[in-house]
Design a protein around this motif. Structure first.
Motif, PDB file in Angstrom:
ATOM      1  N   ALA A 274       0.830  -1.210   0.000  1.00  0.00           N
ATOM      2  CA  ALA A 274       0.000   0.000   0.000  1.00  0.00           C
ATOM      3  C   ALA A 274       0.862   1.256   0.000  1.00  0.00           C
ATOM      4  O   ALA A 274       0.539   2.242  -0.668  1.00  0.00           O
ATOM      5  CB  ALA A 274      -0.944  -0.004   1.198  1.00  0.00           C
ATOM      6  N   ILE A 275       1.959   1.231   0.728  1.00  0.00           N
ATOM      7  CA  ILE A 275       2.884   2.374   0.747  1.00  0.00           C
ATOM      8  C   ILE A 275       3.457   2.588  -0.647  1.00  0.00           C
ATOM      9  O   ILE A 275       3.448   3.703  -1.180  1.00  0.00           O
ATOM     10  CB  ILE A 275       4.005   2.152   1.785  1.00  0.00           C
ATOM     11  N   LEU A 276       3.949   1.520  -1.253  1.00  0.00           N
ATOM     12  CA  LEU A 276       4.529   1.641  -2.595  1.00  0.00           C
ATOM     13  C   LEU A 276       3.481   2.070  -3.626  1.00  0.00           C
ATOM     14  O   LEU A 276       3.779   2.881  -4.503  1.00  0.00           O
ATOM     15  CB  LEU A 276       5.174   0.321  -3.025  1.00  0.00           C
ATOM     16  N   ALA A 277       2.271   1.560  -3.511  1.00  0.00           N
ATOM     17  CA  ALA A 277       1.220   1.912  -4.474  1.00  0.00           C
ATOM     18  C   ALA A 277       0.889   3.397  -4.409  1.00  0.00           C
ATOM     19  O   ALA A 277       0.740   4.052  -5.452  1.00  0.00           O
ATOM     20  CB  ALA A 277      -0.033   1.075  -4.220  1.00  0.00           C
ATOM     21  N   GLN A 278       0.797   3.948  -3.199  1.00  0.00           N
ATOM     22  CA  GLN A 278       0.477   5.374  -3.125  1.00  0.00           C
ATOM     23  C   GLN A 278       1.658   6.228  -3.565  1.00  0.00           C
ATOM     24  O   GLN A 278       1.469   7.269  -4.193  1.00  0.00           O
ATOM     25  CB  GLN A 278      -0.035   5.772  -1.741  1.00  0.00           C
TER      26      GLN A 278
ATOM     27  N   THR B  42      11.541   4.969  -5.738  1.00  0.00           N
ATOM     28  CA  THR B  42      12.670   4.963  -6.675  1.00  0.00           C
ATOM     29  C   THR B  42      12.238   4.244  -7.962  1.00  0.00           C
ATOM     30  O   THR B  42      11.206   3.560  -7.982  1.00  0.00           O
ATOM     31  CB  THR B  42      13.864   4.204  -6.064  1.00  0.00           C
ATOM     32  N   PRO B  43      13.026   4.371  -9.024  1.00  0.00           N
ATOM     33  CA  PRO B  43      12.715   3.604 -10.228  1.00  0.00           C
ATOM     34  C   PRO B  43      12.650   2.094  -9.954  1.00  0.00           C
ATOM     35  O   PRO B  43      11.815   1.390 -10.536  1.00  0.00           O
ATOM     36  CB  PRO B  43      13.861   3.955 -11.184  1.00  0.00           C
ATOM     37  N   GLU B  44      13.489   1.595  -9.051  1.00  0.00           N
ATOM     38  CA  GLU B  44      13.447   0.186  -8.683  1.00  0.00           C
ATOM     39  C   GLU B  44      12.109  -0.161  -8.024  1.00  0.00           C
ATOM     40  O   GLU B  44      11.541  -1.222  -8.265  1.00  0.00           O
ATOM     41  CB  GLU B  44      14.597  -0.169  -7.735  1.00  0.00           C
ATOM     42  N   GLY B  45      11.607   0.749  -7.203  1.00  0.00           N
ATOM     43  CA  GLY B  45      10.314   0.540  -6.558  1.00  0.00           C
ATOM     44  C   GLY B  45       9.174   0.534  -7.559  1.00  0.00           C
ATOM     45  O   GLY B  45       8.240  -0.268  -7.459  1.00  0.00           O
ATOM     46  N   VAL B  46       9.241   1.445  -8.527  1.00  0.00           N
ATOM     47  CA  VAL B  46       8.214   1.491  -9.582  1.00  0.00           C
ATOM     48  C   VAL B  46       8.228   0.183 -10.366  1.00  0.00           C
ATOM     49  O   VAL B  46       7.176  -0.431 -10.590  1.00  0.00           O
ATOM     50  CB  VAL B  46       8.436   2.698 -10.531  1.00  0.00           C
ATOM     51  N   ASP B  47       9.409  -0.269 -10.767  1.00  0.00           N
ATOM     52  CA  ASP B  47       9.514  -1.529 -11.510  1.00  0.00           C
ATOM     53  C   ASP B  47       8.967  -2.690 -10.691  1.00  0.00           C
ATOM     54  O   ASP B  47       8.244  -3.542 -11.208  1.00  0.00           O
ATOM     55  CB  ASP B  47      10.965  -1.821 -11.897  1.00  0.00           C
ATOM     56  N   TYR B  48       9.293  -2.703  -9.413  1.00  0.00           N
ATOM     57  CA  TYR B  48       8.865  -3.793  -8.547  1.00  0.00           C
ATOM     58  C   TYR B  48       7.352  -3.853  -8.415  1.00  0.00           C
ATOM     59  O   TYR B  48       6.744  -4.906  -8.547  1.00  0.00           O
ATOM     60  CB  TYR B  48       9.517  -3.644  -7.176  1.00  0.00           C
ATOM     61  N   ILE B  49       6.728  -2.711  -8.181  1.00  0.00           N
ATOM     62  CA  ILE B  49       5.270  -2.710  -8.010  1.00  0.00           C
ATOM     63  C   ILE B  49       4.565  -2.971  -9.340  1.00  0.00           C
ATOM     64  O   ILE B  49       3.543  -3.653  -9.387  1.00  0.00           O
ATOM     65  CB  ILE B  49       4.783  -1.395  -7.343  1.00  0.00           C
ATOM     66  N   GLN B  50       5.121  -2.500 -10.456  1.00  0.00           N
ATOM     67  CA  GLN B  50       4.484  -2.709 -11.753  1.00  0.00           C
ATOM     68  C   GLN B  50       4.595  -4.137 -12.250  1.00  0.00           C
ATOM     69  O   GLN B  50       3.740  -4.606 -12.999  1.00  0.00           O
ATOM     70  CB  GLN B  50       5.041  -1.738 -12.787  1.00  0.00           C
ATOM     71  N   CYS B  51       5.642  -4.855 -11.824  1.00  0.00           N
ATOM     72  CA  CYS B  51       5.776  -6.236 -12.265  1.00  0.00           C
ATOM     73  C   CYS B  51       5.038  -7.200 -11.341  1.00  0.00           C
ATOM     74  O   CYS B  51       5.088  -8.410 -11.537  1.00  0.00           O
ATOM     75  CB  CYS B  51       7.245  -6.635 -12.391  1.00  0.00           C
ATOM     76  N   GLY B  52       4.333  -6.661 -10.343  1.00  0.00           N
ATOM     77  CA  GLY B  52       3.563  -7.524  -9.442  1.00  0.00           C
ATOM     78  C   GLY B  52       4.430  -8.279  -8.459  1.00  0.00           C
ATOM     79  O   GLY B  52       4.117  -9.402  -8.096  1.00  0.00           O
ATOM     80  N   GLY B  53       5.519  -7.656  -8.042  1.00  0.00           N
ATOM     81  CA  GLY B  53       6.456  -8.305  -7.132  1.00  0.00           C
ATOM     82  C   GLY B  53       5.868  -8.741  -5.810  1.00  0.00           C
ATOM     83  O   GLY B  53       6.389  -9.633  -5.160  1.00  0.00           O
ATOM     84  N   PHE B  54       4.772  -8.110  -5.396  1.00  0.00           N
ATOM     85  CA  PHE B  54       4.179  -8.490  -4.115  1.00  0.00           C
ATOM     86  C   PHE B  54       3.195  -9.609  -4.326  1.00  0.00           C
ATOM     87  O   PHE B  54       2.411  -9.645  -5.190  1.00  0.00           O
ATOM     88  CB  PHE B  54       3.461  -7.302  -3.467  1.00  0.00           C
TER      89      PHE B  54
END
Length: 88
Positions: free
Chosen positions: A12-16, A76-88
């Motif tokens: 939720a933190i990363l999504a917002q 960060t860009p790494e965080g964006v990539d992680y959340i967009q690839c469904g890492g969770f």
């Protein structure tokens, strides 16, 4: 302290933060959004989870340009990539 699932809270933190990207967010705004989403979280737990995400390279802390003493959180860009690839 909270009894929330840390994985759901971090997601939720990363999504917002992704929604705000490239802007950063102050702690107060992040807490308000989390509470609106049903999380029972306090400032200490938010800081702890953001620190974990920072150590993983998914967020970073930045000073506000208007008020340098206020710390804001930015994905960060790494965080964006992680959340967009469904890492969770």
């Amino acid at each position: 302290m909270t009894n929330e699932d840390p994985y759901e809270l971090r997601r939720a933190i990363l999504a917002q933060l992704e929604a705000a990207y490239p802007a950063s967010m102050p702690e107060e705004s992040m807490l308000s959004v989390l509470k609106l989403c049903g999380f029972e979280v306090d400032g200490a737990e938010l800081k702890r989870q953001c620190q974990y995400l920072c150590e993983r390279g998914f967020v970073r802390f930045v000073s506000s340009k208007i008020s340098p003493s206020q710390t804001r959180t930015r994905i960060t860009p790494e965080g964006v990539d992680y959340i967009q690839c469904g890492g969770f």
